[in-house]
Each structure stands twice: as structure tokens, then as C-alpha cells.
Design a protein around this motif. Structure first.
Motif: not given
Length: 265
Positions: A71, A77-78, A38-40, A35, A152, A42-43, A74-75
Motif C-alpha cells: 500500500f 506510485t500514485v 486500486w492503490i494496493w 481507490v 512509478s 499498483i503497489g 502504491g501511494c
């Protein structure tokens, strides 16, 4: 930008930094953190793609990384792609139900939809033995994944997750350069296919390791075996994802999306 050689352009930027392998390893280790990691990641990928979309050439940052900014990105994007991910997960779940049989998966239920969101590569492992449906599904997933990447990036540009759900705007961009979009999606499809082969091969090795570890009580050794499987998989998928985001960012450059965004970018 139909004439753009997306993959070679992005690869040249990535490898411009002699320590690019260190960057991939760093991201791969972060991928092992559920979690948050993964978020970081993506960011981080989003931020590099945004720079490329702005026309800023260069490799992804390796030293002076703004962890909080990545981060936060990434948030965004999610939040911007969560609903799109549910659609993808539902599609893969339905495909899984069609190709699976009782001997392989006797207890599949609605929870499989949620599970497929995080383990949709398992669907590809099942499909790989059924080539007649595997490649069409892979093609659809590749097209859809890049749609989500565009969503995203738009959310990150506008610093508003709602921008990721402006499907009409995204489809309009795709329509203006369909050839470029198909070009990138084709390369994504090939990369996913290669990643699937690696996943299957490593799964076979992991199965042998599990059998070996059954007679070993040393927890440290078991963790070592686990990392021996997970880290190579993380490296492959991290590289695929990083390059894919960058290629989409390069494709979006022609629309000046990032150039018209908030100056904080």
C-alpha cells in the motif's frame, strides 16, 4: 536488452507458481474496491517489478504478502504519476470531444477530464467504431502508459515520488534502449486492444442483463449481475497491468536502477 523476449520471460515467471491463477483472482477482487484496492494493487505490481529489476527471478508473492508495504508503494506510485495521469486524461478527453457528437454526448464539460482519468477505456469504446483514429490513439496511449510505469518504478526505487517526475532521466533511459521500449509498448498496445474487445463484448452482455434486471426487485440478484460483468473485466485488466509492470521492470534491469537504490528494497 534488445534480445530479451520480455513477454515470454515474464509469463514464465508468473506461471512458475502453480497457484498463479489464485493470485490474479485475488488482485481482481481487490480491483473491485475503489481507490484503496486500486492503490494496493499498483503497489503489489510495483513491488514485483522492483524484484525483477533487481534481477530476482520468481513469481509474485502469493502467501506472505506485506500488505502495508504494498500500500505504501502504491501511494508513492500514485503521487509520482498523478500529474502524468492528468495529462493522459486531458488528452483522452480532447480526443473524446473530437470524435463524439451531440447525439451521443450532449452534456460533456470540463468534468469529463476527471471522469476520463478513471474511465478512459470508455474513450476506446467510442473510438473502436472509428478505426482511422483508434489505432494511432492506442499507440500513443501505450507509449505513454509505459512512460508512467517507468516513472512509478523510479519513485518506488528511490522511495521518493519526486523521482517519478525526472522526465529527462526517464527519456534518457528510453533513448539508450528505444527498441526494447518500443517492443514492450507494442505488446502493451496489443494487450489493450484485446482488453478493449473484451470490454465491448461484456458491455453488450451487461446491457442485456440490465434490461433483464429492470423487472426484478431482488437486490442480491442485481449485485450478482453487476459482479458477473465487473469481475471478468477486472481479471483481464489485472493480468494486463501485472505483466506490463513486470516487463518494464525486466527492461529496467539493464540500467541497474534498482541495484543502486536504497538497500531497504
Amino acid at each position: 536488452m534488445q534480445e530479451t523476449k520480455y513477454l515470454s520471460h515474464v509469463w514464465a515467471q508468473l506461471t512458475e507458481d502453480k497457484g498463479w491463477i489464485t493470485t490474479i483472482l485475488m488482485l481482481s477482487v481487490c480491483m473491485l474496491l475503489p481507490v484503496v484496492g486500486w492503490i494496493w494493487i499498483i503497489g503489489y505490481e510495483t513491488e514485483w517489478a522492483l524484484l525483477i529489476a533487481q534481477g530476482i527471478e520468481g513469481p509474485p508473492e502469493r502467501k506472505n504478502i506485506d500488505i502495508v508495504r504494498c500500500f505504501r508503494s502504491g501511494c508513492h506510485t500514485v503521487a509520482a504519476t498523478l500529474s502524468w495521469c492528468v495529462i493522459l486524461g486531458s488528452f483522452l478527453y480532447l480526443v473524446l470531444r473530437m470524435v463524439s457528437d451531440a447525439s451521443f454526448s450532449p452534456n460533456i464539460d470540463a468534468l469529463g477530464i476527471i471522469n476520463s482519468l478513471f474511465h478512459f477505456w470508455a474513450v476506446f469504446v467510442i473510438l473502436s467504431a472509428r478505426s482511422s483514429i483508434f489505432m494511432p490513439v492506442l499507440a500513443v496511449v501505450s507509449l505513454y502508459v509505459n512512460f508512467m510505469v517507468i516513472a512509478s518504478l523510479r519513485a518506488a526505487i528511490c522511495r521518493n515520488p519526486a523521482a517519478g517526475y525526472q522526465a529527462g532521466h526517464i527519456l534518457g533511459m528510453i533513448g539508450r534502449d528505444l527498441n526494447g521500449y518500443l517492443n514492450i509498448s507494442g505488446m502493451t498496445m496489443i494487450a489493450m486492444f484485446i482488453g478493449n474487445i473484451v470490454f465491448i463484448a461484456l458491455s453488450q452482455v451487461a446491457a442485456a442483463m440490465i434490461l433483464l434486471s429492470l423487472g426484478i426487485s431482488n437486490m442480491v440478484f442485481r449485485i450478482f449481475l453487476f459482479l458477473m460483468f465487473c469481475l471478468p473485466v477486472a481479471i483481464v485488466y489485472t493480468l494486463i497491468s501485472l505483466i506490463d509492470y513486470a516487463m518494464v521492470g525486466l527492461w529496467m534491469r539493464q540500467f541497474n536502477e534498482a541495484g543502486s537504490a536504497h538497500p531497504h528494497l
